[in-house]
Motif scaffolding. Structure first.
Motif, PDB file in Angstrom:
ATOM      1  N   ARG A   1      38.154  39.490  33.321  1.00  0.00           N
ATOM      2  CA  ARG A   1      36.848  39.307  33.894  1.00  0.00           C
ATOM      3  C   ARG A   1      36.727  40.503  34.651  1.00  0.00           C
ATOM      4  N   ASN A   2      35.681  40.815  35.164  1.00  0.00           N
ATOM      5  CA  ASN A   2      35.371  42.148  35.963  1.00  0.00           C
ATOM      6  C   ASN A   2      36.250  42.069  37.300  1.00  0.00           C
ATOM      7  N   CYS A   3      36.868  43.100  37.789  1.00  0.00           N
ATOM      8  CA  CYS A   3      37.566  43.251  38.758  1.00  0.00           C
ATOM      9  C   CYS A   3      37.966  44.657  39.097  1.00  0.00           C
ATOM     10  N   LEU A   4      38.513  45.138  40.176  1.00  0.00           N
ATOM     11  CA  LEU A   4      38.634  46.361  40.651  1.00  0.00           C
ATOM     12  C   LEU A   4      39.578  46.945  39.518  1.00  0.00           C
ATOM     13  N   GLU A   5      40.798  46.307  39.119  1.00  0.00           N
ATOM     14  CA  GLU A   5      41.381  46.839  38.223  1.00  0.00           C
ATOM     15  C   GLU A   5      40.760  47.394  36.725  1.00  0.00           C
ATOM     16  N   TRP A   6      39.815  46.718  36.343  1.00  0.00           N
ATOM     17  CA  TRP A   6      38.967  46.969  35.205  1.00  0.00           C
ATOM     18  C   TRP A   6      38.275  48.304  35.635  1.00  0.00           C
ATOM     19  N   VAL A   7      37.615  48.529  36.567  1.00  0.00           N
ATOM     20  CA  VAL A   7      36.922  49.726  37.065  1.00  0.00           C
ATOM     21  C   VAL A   7      37.893  50.879  37.066  1.00  0.00           C
TER      22      VAL A   7
ATOM     23  N   CYS B   1      45.290  45.605  28.674  1.00  0.00           N
ATOM     24  CA  CYS B   1      45.384  45.204  30.079  1.00  0.00           C
ATOM     25  C   CYS B   1      44.763  43.806  30.090  1.00  0.00           C
ATOM     26  N   CYS B   2      45.468  42.999  30.947  1.00  0.00           N
ATOM     27  CA  CYS B   2      45.102  41.591  30.717  1.00  0.00           C
ATOM     28  C   CYS B   2      45.072  41.148  31.991  1.00  0.00           C
TER      29      CYS B   2
ATOM     30  N   ILE C   1      49.349  45.532  30.014  1.00  0.00           N
ATOM     31  CA  ILE C   1      49.292  45.490  31.489  1.00  0.00           C
ATOM     32  C   ILE C   1      48.593  44.577  32.310  1.00  0.00           C
ATOM     33  N   ILE C   2      49.502  44.088  33.182  1.00  0.00           N
ATOM     34  CA  ILE C   2      49.032  42.669  33.849  1.00  0.00           C
ATOM     35  C   ILE C   2      48.191  43.222  35.128  1.00  0.00           C
TER      36      ILE C   2
ATOM     37  N   GLN D   1      44.356  40.416  41.619  1.00  0.00           N
ATOM     38  CA  GLN D   1      44.300  39.282  40.828  1.00  0.00           C
ATOM     39  C   GLN D   1      45.461  38.258  41.373  1.00  0.00           C
ATOM     40  N   PHE D   2      45.160  36.907  41.368  1.00  0.00           N
ATOM     41  CA  PHE D   2      46.244  36.158  41.698  1.00  0.00           C
ATOM     42  C   PHE D   2      47.256  35.723  40.858  1.00  0.00           C
TER      43      PHE D   2
END
Length: 175
Positions: free
Chosen positions: A46-52, A90-91, A115-116, A121-122
């Motif tokens: 889902r959208n998150c800082l890591e995605w960006v 990436c997951c 890549i986790i 993410q919790f």
């Protein structure tokens, strides 16, 4: 909610991009329907800082990202995997079970690394969620390790005006 300044984001992206190269996380491939060589990295989150960070980092080295969504369904997921032949996805922690279930069902021959997303993410303290991926023989890399300062000299090649930066499949994609 936390603001990230441009300089901080740039550093995260540059480190991720360089560390992805050093860890050989993206393979160059040729596809029979397309001309030239492609480098593609998958994102199933889902959208998150890591995605960006991932998306910008890949653009910093002319690598295309392909997005996977939980709403696509298993057949579309399989189709995209077969078509793109990504070696690394990436997951986010909440998508690990679905990825492992799809991999068990479809046996993605190209998948080698996951890549986790563990920066914002919790996850459990023991990170026990990833055991199912390890049991499948996949290499697990943590996002937080890839954004650490890269001390080696790695040359990046920025995306060009004609680069494909993202492949975005829509629901119903199976042919």
């Amino acid at each position: 909610y936390k603001f990230v300044k441009y300089g901080q984001l740039y550093e995260l992206c540059e480190n991720f991009s360089k560390n992805a190269v050093l860890n050989k996380l993206v393979e160059e491939k040729t596809y029979e329907d397309e001309s030239g060589n492609w480098k593609i990295l998958g994102i199933f989150s889902r959208n998150c800082l890591e995605w960006v960070v991932t998306d910008i980092a890949m653009q910093m080295n002319d690598i295309t990202t392909v997005t996977f969504y939980s709403t696509l369904g298993s057949e579309s997921f399989d189709h995209i995997f077969k078509q793109t032949q990504v070696s690394t996805v990436c997951c986010s922690p909440d998508s690990i079970k679905a990825l492992s279930d799809y991999h068990k069902t479809f046996k993605f021959a190209s998948l080698k690394n996951v890549i986790i997303y563990d920066y914002t993410q919790f996850m459990t303290k023991e990170k026990s969620e990833v055991q199912v991926l390890l049991d499948l023989g996949l290499k697990v890399i943590y996002f937080s390790d890839l954004i650490k300062k890269c001390t080696e000299d790695v040359k990046l090649k920025s995306a060009q005006y004609d680069s494909v930066v993202t492949l975005c499949y829509t629901s119903g994609t199976t042919n």
